[in-house]
Enzyme design. Structure first.
Site, short mmCIF file in Angstrom:
data_model
loop_
_atom_site.label_atom_id
_atom_site.label_comp_id
_atom_site.label_asym_id
_atom_site.label_seq_id
_atom_site.Cartn_x
_atom_site.Cartn_y
_atom_site.Cartn_z
CG LEU A 95 14.39 -17.37 -22.88
CD1 LEU A 95 13.97 -18.77 -22.45
CD2 LEU A 95 15.09 -17.41 -24.23
CB CYS A 96 9.67 -12.98 -20.80
SG CYS A 96 9.20 -14.60 -20.14
NE ARG A 97 14.06 -8.15 -18.50
CZ ARG A 97 14.98 -7.74 -17.64
NH1 ARG A 97 16.27 -7.75 -17.98
NH2 ARG A 97 14.62 -7.33 -16.43
#
Length: 231
Positions: free
Chosen positions: A91-93
């Site tokens: 999700l952060c990527r």
């Protein structure tokens, strides 16, 4: 015969009791799930002031390591800064990749794009760099995740919004791992030049809660670069 007859009421009471317990447990579970999907139990973010952020000690992750105060990042031209919850998180990527899509526009405005991480484990930061097109620094004090550091634990796994975010990122082709601390929530800042202040502060409400890209651009356009001799 009489003893068998007398035991029937006891059996019926026992059965009714078990049904009541079962239904009660189901009711509690359903109530818990419903409450977990509201904002009732989400910890409220505390606004980070410019004074709080600018004294944060950051470390560069290049070969020549140096420690400096975060205020250097936005002193002249402001900055867009992502506080990464966990570099290995898909999700952060996804959010890093979307923020990086703004780099051409940010470059035209003269506004740099940076990120901070809480820890450096193995090649996690280097792997994250494939998705993020700005320089990354280490914030060991986690001040960019504060002043009040908010956590989302296992409750996040029963939130509908989190599962929708999981599905969205997966459909978009992102993958990740479970390395590192991932419960302290991150965010995105747009900080003006010099003492202009924090122009945008997005705090992750739940796993995968991304910043609005248009809001980032609008805030970046408000940055007023400082003259070279301005302290």
């Amino acid at each position: 015969m009489g003893s068998e007859m007398s035991s029937l009421p006891d059996l019926e009471l026992f059965t009714m009791g078990m049904w009541s317990i079962g239904l009660g447990a189901i009711g509690v579970a359903v109530t818990g799930i419903l409450l977990a999907n509201t904002d009732l139990f989400l910890s409220k973010p505390e606004t980070a002031s410019l004074e709080f952020l600018e004294t944060t000690k950051l470390k560069s992750l290049r070969e020549e390591e140096r420690t400096f105060k975060a205020g250097e990042l936005w002193k002249k031209n402001g900055a867009v800064i992502m506080a990464v919850r966990r570099p290995g998180c898909f999700l952060c990527r996804e959010e890093a990749s979307e923020l990086s899509s703004l780099k051409p526009q940010l470059d035209r405005l003269g506004v740099p794009l940076y990120a901070v991480v809480k820890e450096k484990i193995g090649t996690e930061v280097e792997d994250f760099q494939h998705y993020f097109k700005g320089e990354i620094f280490l914030d060991e004090t986690k001040k960019f995740y504060g002043p009040h550091k908010r956590k989302m634990l296992l409750m996040g796994l029963i939130r509908l919004g989190v599962w929708q975010n999981f599905l969205r990122a997966w459909k978009n082709g992102y993958s990740g791992n479970l390395e590192g601390e991932g419960f302290i929530l991150g965010g995105v800042y747009v900080i003006g030049a010099g003492k202009q202040g924090v122009l945008l502060e997005h705090r992750e409400r739940e796993f995968g809660d991304k910043v609005n890209l248009q809001s980032v651009l609008e805030a970046a356009e408000k940055i007023k670069p400082q003259a070279a001799d301005t302290e």
